[in-house]
Write a protein that holds these residues in place. Structure first.
Motif, PDB file in Angstrom:
ATOM      1  N   LEU A 139      -2.767  -4.204   9.351  1.00  0.00           N
ATOM      2  CA  LEU A 139      -3.885  -3.306   9.080  1.00  0.00           C
ATOM      3  C   LEU A 139      -3.308  -1.959   8.697  1.00  0.00           C
ATOM      4  O   LEU A 139      -2.423  -1.432   9.384  1.00  0.00           O
ATOM      5  N   SER A 140      -3.793  -1.418   7.596  1.00  0.00           N
ATOM      6  CA  SER A 140      -3.299  -0.142   7.093  1.00  0.00           C
ATOM      7  C   SER A 140      -4.495   0.767   6.837  1.00  0.00           C
ATOM      8  O   SER A 140      -5.452   0.367   6.185  1.00  0.00           O
ATOM      9  N   ARG A 141      -4.416   1.975   7.361  1.00  0.00           N
ATOM     10  CA  ARG A 141      -5.476   2.951   7.140  1.00  0.00           C
ATOM     11  C   ARG A 141      -4.842   4.233   6.635  1.00  0.00           C
ATOM     12  O   ARG A 141      -3.991   4.815   7.302  1.00  0.00           O
ATOM     13  N   GLN A 142      -5.232   4.649   5.437  1.00  0.00           N
ATOM     14  CA  GLN A 142      -4.692   5.884   4.867  1.00  0.00           C
ATOM     15  C   GLN A 142      -5.616   7.034   5.229  1.00  0.00           C
ATOM     16  O   GLN A 142      -6.828   6.953   5.040  1.00  0.00           O
ATOM     17  N   VAL A 143      -5.016   8.094   5.764  1.00  0.00           N
ATOM     18  CA  VAL A 143      -5.761   9.263   6.198  1.00  0.00           C
ATOM     19  C   VAL A 143      -5.413  10.418   5.265  1.00  0.00           C
ATOM     20  O   VAL A 143      -4.260  10.835   5.208  1.00  0.00           O
ATOM     21  N   PRO A 144      -6.417  10.912   4.506  1.00  0.00           N
ATOM     22  CA  PRO A 144      -6.115  12.004   3.569  1.00  0.00           C
ATOM     23  C   PRO A 144      -5.701  13.274   4.309  1.00  0.00           C
ATOM     24  O   PRO A 144      -6.068  13.465   5.466  1.00  0.00           O
ATOM     25  N   PRO A 145      -4.926  14.122   3.628  1.00  0.00           N
ATOM     26  CA  PRO A 145      -4.508  15.373   4.287  1.00  0.00           C
ATOM     27  C   PRO A 145      -5.706  16.254   4.590  1.00  0.00           C
ATOM     28  O   PRO A 145      -6.688  16.251   3.848  1.00  0.00           O
ATOM     29  N   SER A 191       0.880  -1.159   0.000  1.00  0.00           N
ATOM     30  CA  SER A 191       0.000   0.000   0.000  1.00  0.00           C
ATOM     31  C   SER A 191       0.922   1.213   0.000  1.00  0.00           C
ATOM     32  O   SER A 191       1.402   1.644   1.050  1.00  0.00           O
ATOM     33  N   LEU A 192       1.199   1.703  -1.202  1.00  0.00           N
ATOM     34  CA  LEU A 192       2.184   2.764  -1.374  1.00  0.00           C
ATOM     35  C   LEU A 192       1.579   3.998  -2.035  1.00  0.00           C
ATOM     36  O   LEU A 192       0.620   3.886  -2.800  1.00  0.00           O
ATOM     37  N   PHE A 193       2.193   5.116  -1.736  1.00  0.00           N
ATOM     38  CA  PHE A 193       1.945   6.392  -2.390  1.00  0.00           C
ATOM     39  C   PHE A 193       0.573   6.956  -2.008  1.00  0.00           C
ATOM     40  O   PHE A 193       0.113   6.717  -0.898  1.00  0.00           O
ATOM     41  N   GLY A 194      -0.053   7.694  -2.884  1.00  0.00           N
ATOM     42  CA  GLY A 194      -1.287   8.379  -2.517  1.00  0.00           C
ATOM     43  C   GLY A 194      -0.973   9.614  -1.690  1.00  0.00           C
ATOM     44  O   GLY A 194       0.178  10.011  -1.538  1.00  0.00           O
ATOM     45  N   GLU A 195      -2.018  10.213  -1.154  1.00  0.00           N
ATOM     46  CA  GLU A 195      -1.863  11.443  -0.381  1.00  0.00           C
ATOM     47  C   GLU A 195      -2.200  11.203   1.077  1.00  0.00           C
ATOM     48  O   GLU A 195      -3.089  10.422   1.393  1.00  0.00           O
ATOM     49  N   GLY A 196      -1.489  11.891   1.951  1.00  0.00           N
ATOM     50  CA  GLY A 196      -1.753  11.795   3.380  1.00  0.00           C
ATOM     51  C   GLY A 196      -0.873  10.763   4.064  1.00  0.00           C
ATOM     52  O   GLY A 196       0.076  10.254   3.484  1.00  0.00           O
ATOM     53  N   HIS A 197      -1.231  10.468   5.311  1.00  0.00           N
ATOM     54  CA  HIS A 197      -0.425   9.533   6.092  1.00  0.00           C
ATOM     55  C   HIS A 197      -1.169   8.221   6.318  1.00  0.00           C
ATOM     56  O   HIS A 197      -2.352   8.116   6.039  1.00  0.00           O
TER      57      HIS A 197
END
Length: 168
Positions: free
Chosen positions: A153-159, A134-140
């Motif tokens: 478990l991975s959760r991407q949080v947009p800026p 799960s790489l790149f995209g925006e945010g942390h």
């Protein structure tokens, strides 16, 4: 009733190697985490590196952040896994992070993209099969790696939108 897990939190430049009694957490922006997991032995490792490459000079590798560079973090994880008798070729690798913390430019590969590409090449170089990324995209991203079962478990949080000052 299941056995309580010991939580470990990785700061940037940290790494961890352990068995099924541990759950490892971290937060990633442009940094990258690699997890290694041996399904039969249930031993795993996780890194949180800030920069691709390795610290060539001693002062590039601060004692409190030995895994600041990707190659150094990978070597530390491999050494730790070897101490547990884990054959790397039998490990599953996962890669996370490399997010854009600022708007990306089409002309420049930012540090997050460099970190993600470097992680991929390191795992390939060491013959470790990547089962997910799960790489790149925006945010942390928020990560939780449960070594007992190899689950990450991975959760991407947009800026968040920039704060604006309201005029009175």
């Amino acid at each position: 009733m299941s056995e309580k897990l010991i939580d470990i939190f990785l700061m940037p430049g940290d790494y961890f190697v352990g068995d099924g009694q541990y759950r490892v957490r971290t937060l990633l922006g442009s940094c990258v985490s690699i997890t290694l997991w041996h399904p039969a032995l249930r031993i795993g490792a996780m890194s949180h590196f800030l920069l691709p490459g390795h610290g060539r000079r001693k002062h590039d590798r601060p004692a409190d952040k030995p895994g600041m560079y990707g190659a150094d973090a990978m070597q530390l994880m491999m050494d730790g896994m070897a101490q547990h008798g884990v054959p790397l070729a039998q490990c599953q690798g996962k890669i996370f992070g490399g997010g854009a913390m600022f708007p990306r430019s089409a002309k420049v590969r930012d540090i997050g993209m460099q970190n993600g590409d470097y992680a991929r090449s390191m795992l390939q170089e060491h013959g470790i099969h990547v089962v997910s990324e799960s790489l790149f995209g925006e945010g942390h991203r928020q990560l939780i790696f449960t070594i007992r079962n190899g689950e990450v478990l991975s959760r991407q949080v947009p800026p968040e939108p920039a704060w604006s000052k309201e005029e009175a």
